[in-house]
Design a protein around this motif. Structure first.
Motif, PDB file in Angstrom:
ATOM      1  N   ARG A  35       0.839  -1.204   0.000  1.00 31.39           N
ATOM      2  CA  ARG A  35       0.000   0.000   0.000  1.00 31.39           C
ATOM      3  C   ARG A  35       0.868   1.246   0.000  1.00 31.39           C
ATOM      4  O   ARG A  35       0.703   2.147  -0.839  1.00 31.39           O
ATOM      5  CB  ARG A  35      -0.907   0.000   1.241  1.00 31.39           C
ATOM      6  N   GLN A  39       1.506   3.564  -3.436  1.00 31.72           N
ATOM      7  CA  GLN A  39       0.930   4.914  -3.415  1.00 31.72           C
ATOM      8  C   GLN A  39       2.001   5.980  -3.518  1.00 31.72           C
ATOM      9  O   GLN A  39       1.794   7.054  -4.084  1.00 31.72           O
ATOM     10  CB  GLN A  39       0.012   5.076  -2.191  1.00 31.72           C
ATOM     11  N   GLU A  74      11.310  12.480 -11.439  1.00 30.43           N
ATOM     12  CA  GLU A  74      10.087  11.958 -10.791  1.00 30.43           C
ATOM     13  C   GLU A  74       9.664  10.653 -11.462  1.00 30.43           C
ATOM     14  O   GLU A  74       9.262   9.696 -10.791  1.00 30.43           O
ATOM     15  CB  GLU A  74       8.930  12.963 -10.858  1.00 30.43           C
ATOM     16  N   LYS A 105      -4.427   5.246  -3.857  1.00 29.58           N
ATOM     17  CA  LYS A 105      -4.297   6.696  -3.757  1.00 29.58           C
ATOM     18  C   LYS A 105      -2.960   7.192  -4.311  1.00 29.58           C
ATOM     19  O   LYS A 105      -2.079   6.410  -4.644  1.00 29.58           O
ATOM     20  CB  LYS A 105      -4.398   7.100  -2.271  1.00 29.58           C
ATOM     21  N   SER A 108      -2.232  13.892  -2.110  1.00 26.97           N
ATOM     22  CA  SER A 108      -3.212  14.969  -2.309  1.00 26.97           C
ATOM     23  C   SER A 108      -2.603  16.189  -2.996  1.00 26.97           C
ATOM     24  O   SER A 108      -3.269  16.907  -3.740  1.00 26.97           O
ATOM     25  CB  SER A 108      -3.761  15.393  -0.940  1.00 26.97           C
ATOM     26  N   ASN A 134       9.661  14.033   4.921  1.00 25.51           N
ATOM     27  CA  ASN A 134       8.912  12.779   5.089  1.00 25.51           C
ATOM     28  C   ASN A 134       9.753  11.583   4.697  1.00 25.51           C
ATOM     29  O   ASN A 134       9.653  10.501   5.268  1.00 25.51           O
ATOM     30  CB  ASN A 134       7.648  12.881   4.206  1.00 25.51           C
ATOM     31  N   GLN A 135      10.659  11.751   3.725  1.00 29.19           N
ATOM     32  CA  GLN A 135      11.314  10.578   3.148  1.00 29.19           C
ATOM     33  C   GLN A 135      12.702  10.274   3.712  1.00 29.19           C
ATOM     34  O   GLN A 135      13.163   9.131   3.633  1.00 29.19           O
ATOM     35  CB  GLN A 135      11.379  10.731   1.619  1.00 29.19           C
ATOM     36  N   GLU A 157      15.789  14.514  -4.480  1.00 28.37           N
ATOM     37  CA  GLU A 157      14.801  15.479  -3.951  1.00 28.37           C
ATOM     38  C   GLU A 157      15.527  16.723  -3.432  1.00 28.37           C
ATOM     39  O   GLU A 157      15.020  17.846  -3.501  1.00 28.37           O
ATOM     40  CB  GLU A 157      13.986  14.869  -2.805  1.00 28.37           C
ATOM     41  N   MET A 195      -0.542  19.330   4.326  1.00 30.47           N
ATOM     42  CA  MET A 195      -1.449  18.164   4.287  1.00 30.47           C
ATOM     43  C   MET A 195      -0.748  16.926   3.749  1.00 30.47           C
ATOM     44  O   MET A 195      -1.199  15.800   3.947  1.00 30.47           O
ATOM     45  CB  MET A 195      -2.672  18.493   3.430  1.00 30.47           C
ATOM     46  N   GLY A 198      -0.178  13.844   5.908  1.00 24.94           N
ATOM     47  CA  GLY A 198      -1.262  12.957   6.337  1.00 24.94           C
ATOM     48  C   GLY A 198      -2.130  13.568   7.415  1.00 24.94           C
ATOM     49  O   GLY A 198      -1.865  14.668   7.896  1.00 24.94           O
ATOM     50  N   SER A 204      -5.046   8.945  12.348  1.00 25.27           N
ATOM     51  CA  SER A 204      -4.198   8.197  11.411  1.00 25.27           C
ATOM     52  C   SER A 204      -4.303   6.706  11.737  1.00 25.27           C
ATOM     53  O   SER A 204      -3.598   6.197  12.614  1.00 25.27           O
ATOM     54  CB  SER A 204      -2.736   8.667  11.547  1.00 25.27           C
ATOM     55  N   PRO A 205      -5.182   5.988  11.031  1.00 25.45           N
ATOM     56  CA  PRO A 205      -5.417   4.573  11.385  1.00 25.45           C
ATOM     57  C   PRO A 205      -4.200   3.674  11.171  1.00 25.45           C
ATOM     58  O   PRO A 205      -4.083   2.630  11.801  1.00 25.45           O
ATOM     59  CB  PRO A 205      -6.567   4.162  10.473  1.00 25.45           C
ATOM     60  N   ASN A 206      -3.271   4.083  10.288  1.00 28.13           N
ATOM     61  CA  ASN A 206      -2.142   3.184   9.965  1.00 28.13           C
ATOM     62  C   ASN A 206      -0.888   3.458  10.793  1.00 28.13           C
ATOM     63  O   ASN A 206       0.014   2.627  10.850  1.00 28.13           O
ATOM     64  CB  ASN A 206      -1.786   3.338   8.477  1.00 28.13           C
ATOM     65  N   LYS A 216       7.325   3.356   9.377  1.00 29.87           N
ATOM     66  CA  LYS A 216       7.368   4.791   9.671  1.00 29.87           C
ATOM     67  C   LYS A 216       8.274   4.957  10.889  1.00 29.87           C
ATOM     68  O   LYS A 216       8.183   4.194  11.846  1.00 29.87           O
ATOM     69  CB  LYS A 216       5.974   5.289  10.070  1.00 29.87           C
ATOM     70  N   ASN A 220       2.927  11.429  11.693  1.00 27.70           N
ATOM     71  CA  ASN A 220       2.565  12.486  10.733  1.00 27.70           C
ATOM     72  C   ASN A 220       2.774  13.870  11.351  1.00 27.70           C
ATOM     73  O   ASN A 220       3.363  14.760  10.728  1.00 27.70           O
ATOM     74  CB  ASN A 220       1.098  12.350  10.316  1.00 27.70           C
TER      75      ASN A 220
HETATM   76  N1  3HC Z   1      -2.630  12.264   0.141  1.00 33.26           N
HETATM   77  C1  3HC Z   1      -3.405  11.183  -0.137  1.00 33.26           C
HETATM   78  N2  3HC Z   1      -3.710  10.233   0.785  1.00 33.26           N
HETATM   79  C2  3HC Z   1      -3.209  10.395   2.027  1.00 33.26           C
HETATM   80  C3  3HC Z   1      -2.378  11.485   2.384  1.00 33.26           C
HETATM   81  C4  3HC Z   1      -2.105  12.437   1.369  1.00 33.26           C
HETATM   82  N3  3HC Z   1      -1.343  13.506   1.614  1.00 33.26           N
HETATM   83  N4  3HC Z   1      -2.024  11.349   3.691  1.00 33.26           N
HETATM   84  C5  3HC Z   1      -2.618  10.222   4.131  1.00 33.26           C
HETATM   85  N5  3HC Z   1      -3.331   9.663   3.132  1.00 33.26           N
HETATM   86  C6  3HC Z   1      -4.142   8.445   3.223  1.00 33.26           C
HETATM   87  C7  3HC Z   1      -3.308   7.228   3.553  1.00 33.26           C
HETATM   88  O1  3HC Z   1      -2.786   6.631   2.356  1.00 33.26           O
HETATM   89  C8  3HC Z   1      -4.355   6.348   4.249  1.00 33.26           C
HETATM   90  O2  3HC Z   1      -5.203   5.785   3.271  1.00 33.26           O
HETATM   91  P1  3HC Z   1      -5.051   4.217   2.862  1.00 33.26           P
HETATM   92  O3  3HC Z   1      -5.102   3.435   4.157  1.00 33.26           O
HETATM   93  O4  3HC Z   1      -6.186   3.957   1.940  1.00 33.26           O
HETATM   94  O5  3HC Z   1      -3.686   4.113   2.186  1.00 33.26           O
HETATM   95  C9  3HC Z   1      -5.213   7.366   5.002  1.00 33.26           C
HETATM   96  O6  3HC Z   1      -5.029   8.620   4.319  1.00 33.26           O
HETATM   97  C10 3HC Z   1      -4.872   7.497   6.484  1.00 33.26           C
HETATM   98  O7  3HC Z   1      -3.567   8.048   6.581  1.00 33.26           O
HETATM   99  P2  3HC Z   1      -2.473   7.374   7.541  1.00 33.26           P
HETATM  100  O8  3HC Z   1      -1.682   8.461   8.168  1.00 33.26           O
HETATM  101  O9  3HC Z   1      -3.128   6.381   8.467  1.00 33.26           O
HETATM  102  O10 3HC Z   1      -1.634   6.570   6.462  1.00 33.26           O
HETATM  103  P3  3HC Z   1      -0.064   6.274   6.412  1.00 33.26           P
HETATM  104  O11 3HC Z   1       0.396   5.693   7.721  1.00 33.26           O
HETATM  105  O12 3HC Z   1       0.183   5.507   5.192  1.00 33.26           O
HETATM  106  O13 3HC Z   1       0.620   7.741   6.299  1.00 33.26           O
HETATM  107  C11 3HC Z   1       1.806   8.935   4.569  1.00 33.26           C
HETATM  108  C12 3HC Z   1       0.431   8.511   5.117  1.00 33.26           C
HETATM  109  C13 3HC Z   1       2.461   9.870   5.597  1.00 33.26           C
HETATM  110  C14 3HC Z   1       1.624   9.642   3.235  1.00 33.26           C
HETATM  111  C15 3HC Z   1       2.659   7.668   4.412  1.00 33.26           C
HETATM  112  O14 3HC Z   1       1.954   6.760   3.597  1.00 33.26           O
HETATM  113  C16 3HC Z   1       4.017   7.926   3.777  1.00 33.26           C
HETATM  114  O15 3HC Z   1       4.917   8.419   4.407  1.00 33.26           O
HETATM  115  N6  3HC Z   1       4.162   7.529   2.481  1.00 33.26           N
HETATM  116  C17 3HC Z   1       5.457   7.576   1.822  1.00 33.26           C
HETATM  117  C18 3HC Z   1       5.769   8.951   1.290  1.00 33.26           C
HETATM  118  C19 3HC Z   1       4.793   9.379   0.217  1.00 33.26           C
HETATM  119  O16 3HC Z   1       4.011   8.634  -0.289  1.00 33.26           O
HETATM  120  N7  3HC Z   1       4.872  10.648  -0.132  1.00 33.26           N
HETATM  121  C20 3HC Z   1       4.000  11.167  -1.167  1.00 33.26           C
HETATM  122  C21 3HC Z   1       4.452  12.548  -1.524  1.00 33.26           C
HETATM  123  S1  3HC Z   1       4.802  12.596  -3.211  1.00 33.26           S
HETATM  124  C22 3HC Z   1       6.438  12.838  -3.298  1.00 33.26           C
HETATM  125  O17 3HC Z   1       7.109  12.793  -2.314  1.00 33.26           O
HETATM  126  C23 3HC Z   1       6.995  13.131  -4.634  1.00 33.26           C
HETATM  127  C24 3HC Z   1       8.005  14.255  -4.580  1.00 33.26           C
HETATM  128  O18 3HC Z   1       8.593  14.356  -5.837  1.00 33.26           O
HETATM  129  C25 3HC Z   1       7.393  15.562  -4.199  1.00 33.26           C
END
Ligand code: 3HC
Length: 306
Positions: A35, A39, A74, A105, A108, A134-135, A157, A195, A198, A204-206, A216, A220
């Motif tokens: 997941r 995503q 990217e 997903k 956002s 975050n990363q 990045e 935002m 998260g 934050s259920p996860n 993690k 968040n």
């Molecule tokens: N956009 C969309 N969905 C989001 C979100 C956001 N900003 N923040 C949270 N959510 C979703 C989660 O995916 C989860 O839904 P799901 O269970 O269906 O997957 C729900 O909202 C509840 O959120 P949680 O906090 O419980 O979920 P996580 O523990 O997964 O935390 C997260 C969310 C912090 C985004 C984590 O998944 C994470 O760190 N992911 C890895 C980093 C990532 O994906 N970054 C995306 C940014 S894009 C990027 O970095 C590209 C660069 O070039 C800019």
């Protein structure tokens, strides 16, 4: 009674070592990794659209070359992360299907429009800056292929964040119209950038399970606070105002206090009702359909090699 395999999994986490694809892992851990990594990969690929929108309209060859390199990065991040997801036994064609049918997903942040070239700089500065916050901790994530992918992605990045800040510094030294363009972009991207981290920890259920599995490494809210603390001084150097009247240094906390996010907006955007969700997914779907012949030709060629 825990089995030897479960004990090995637990001991590996306790010693802060990596879980590798060949290792036994709880099904819930595998599902969580699929997941999150999928995503993340989707976010990288969709994230090419907002900035890609300005490649043909960059104000100089230098800016065009930088933007081309960034958007190409990217794409590479997305492919890197799909490869990491495939080590968990899933197929990227299925992941793409889940993305374009809304069953998975993407971040956002990419559902907002890029209205001027200043948005390219603000995305580099704020969005890639948030991504770094975050990363970088994810470089210590417990799943080996993900942690290793993050090391290279975070290096790139950092280039993205610096080129964005440099672009904005140039515009802030320009005309009043350019300074106004930068401030307008900051006003539009500040809150959506917060935002990205998260929902609040309480919603934050996860998070709890992901922290227990050392997927993690911070919550968040911890990372959001870290990003605000890092960015406020940078805004001062740039000479822009962050659009939050509640933003102020709290000596007792040794952090910046900031206003409440619009969580209704967040929920709307995450559930598909943001300004650009339909456009972003339709564009990804069209690109996938347009590329079908390339995939078929590559598969036919591969078959002939056998
Ligand atoms: N956009 C969309 N969905 C989001 C979100 C956001 N900003 N923040 C949270 N959510 C979703 C989660 O995916 C989860 O839904 P799901 O269970 O269906 O997957 C729900 O909202 C509840 O959120 P949680 O906090 O419980 O979920 P996580 O523990 O997964 O935390 C997260 C969310 C912090 C985004 C984590 O998944 C994470 O760190 N992911 C890895 C980093 C990532 O994906 N970054 C995306 C940014 S894009 C990027 O970095 C590209 C660069 O070039 C800019």
């Amino acid at each position: 009674m825990t089995t030897d395999l479960e004990q090995h999994f637990e001991r590996t986490l306790e010693k802060d070592q990596r879980i590798e694809p060949r290792d036994w892992m709880p099904e819930g851990y595998r599902k969580t990794m699929v997941r999150q990594i999928a995503q993340h990969a989707h976010s990288e690929i969709i994230g090419m659209q907002p900035e890609g929108n300005w490649i043909t309209r960059a104000p100089s060859l230098r800016r065009k070359a930088i933007l081309l390199a960034k958007v190409q990065d990217e794409a590479g991040h997305g492919l890197y992360l799909y490869s990491a997801t495939e080590t968990l036994g899933v197929d990227r064609a299925d992941l793409t299907e889940r993305l374009i049918t809304g069953r998975q997903k993407y971040s956002s942040i990419f559902n907002y429009p890029t209205l001027t070239f200043a948005d390219v700089g603000v995305i580099g500065w704020l969005v890639d800056g948030a991504a770094i916050c975050n990363q970088v901790p994810l470089c210590r994530s417990s799943y080996g292929p993900y942690a290793r992918a993050m090391i290279r992605i975070c290096k790139e990045e950092s280039f993205h964040q610096r080129q964005g800040f440099e672009l904005l510094m140039t515009m802030m030294k320009g005309t009043q119209a350019q300074r106004d363009m930068v401030q307008d972009a900051v006003d539009r991207w500040w809150w959506p950038s917060l935002m990205m981290f998260g929902p609040p920890d309480a919603d934050s259920p996860n998070s709890a399970q992901s922290m227990a599995w050392k997927i993690k490494r911070h919550t968040n809210d911890e990372l959001r606070q870290r990003f605000v603390d890092m960015t406020v001084p940078q805004a001062g150097v740039l000479g822009v105002t962050l659009p939050d009247p509640d933003l102020r240094w709290n000596e007792a906390r040794e952090h910046y206090d900031f206003g409440e996010l619009d969580w209704d907006e967040f929920k709307q955007v995450v559930s598909g009702n943001g300004p650009c969700n339909a456009e972003r997914v339709a564009h990804r779907r069209q690109a996938h359909e347009d590329g079908a012949w390339v995939r078929e030709a590559a598969a036919a060629h591969a078959r002939r090699q056998k």
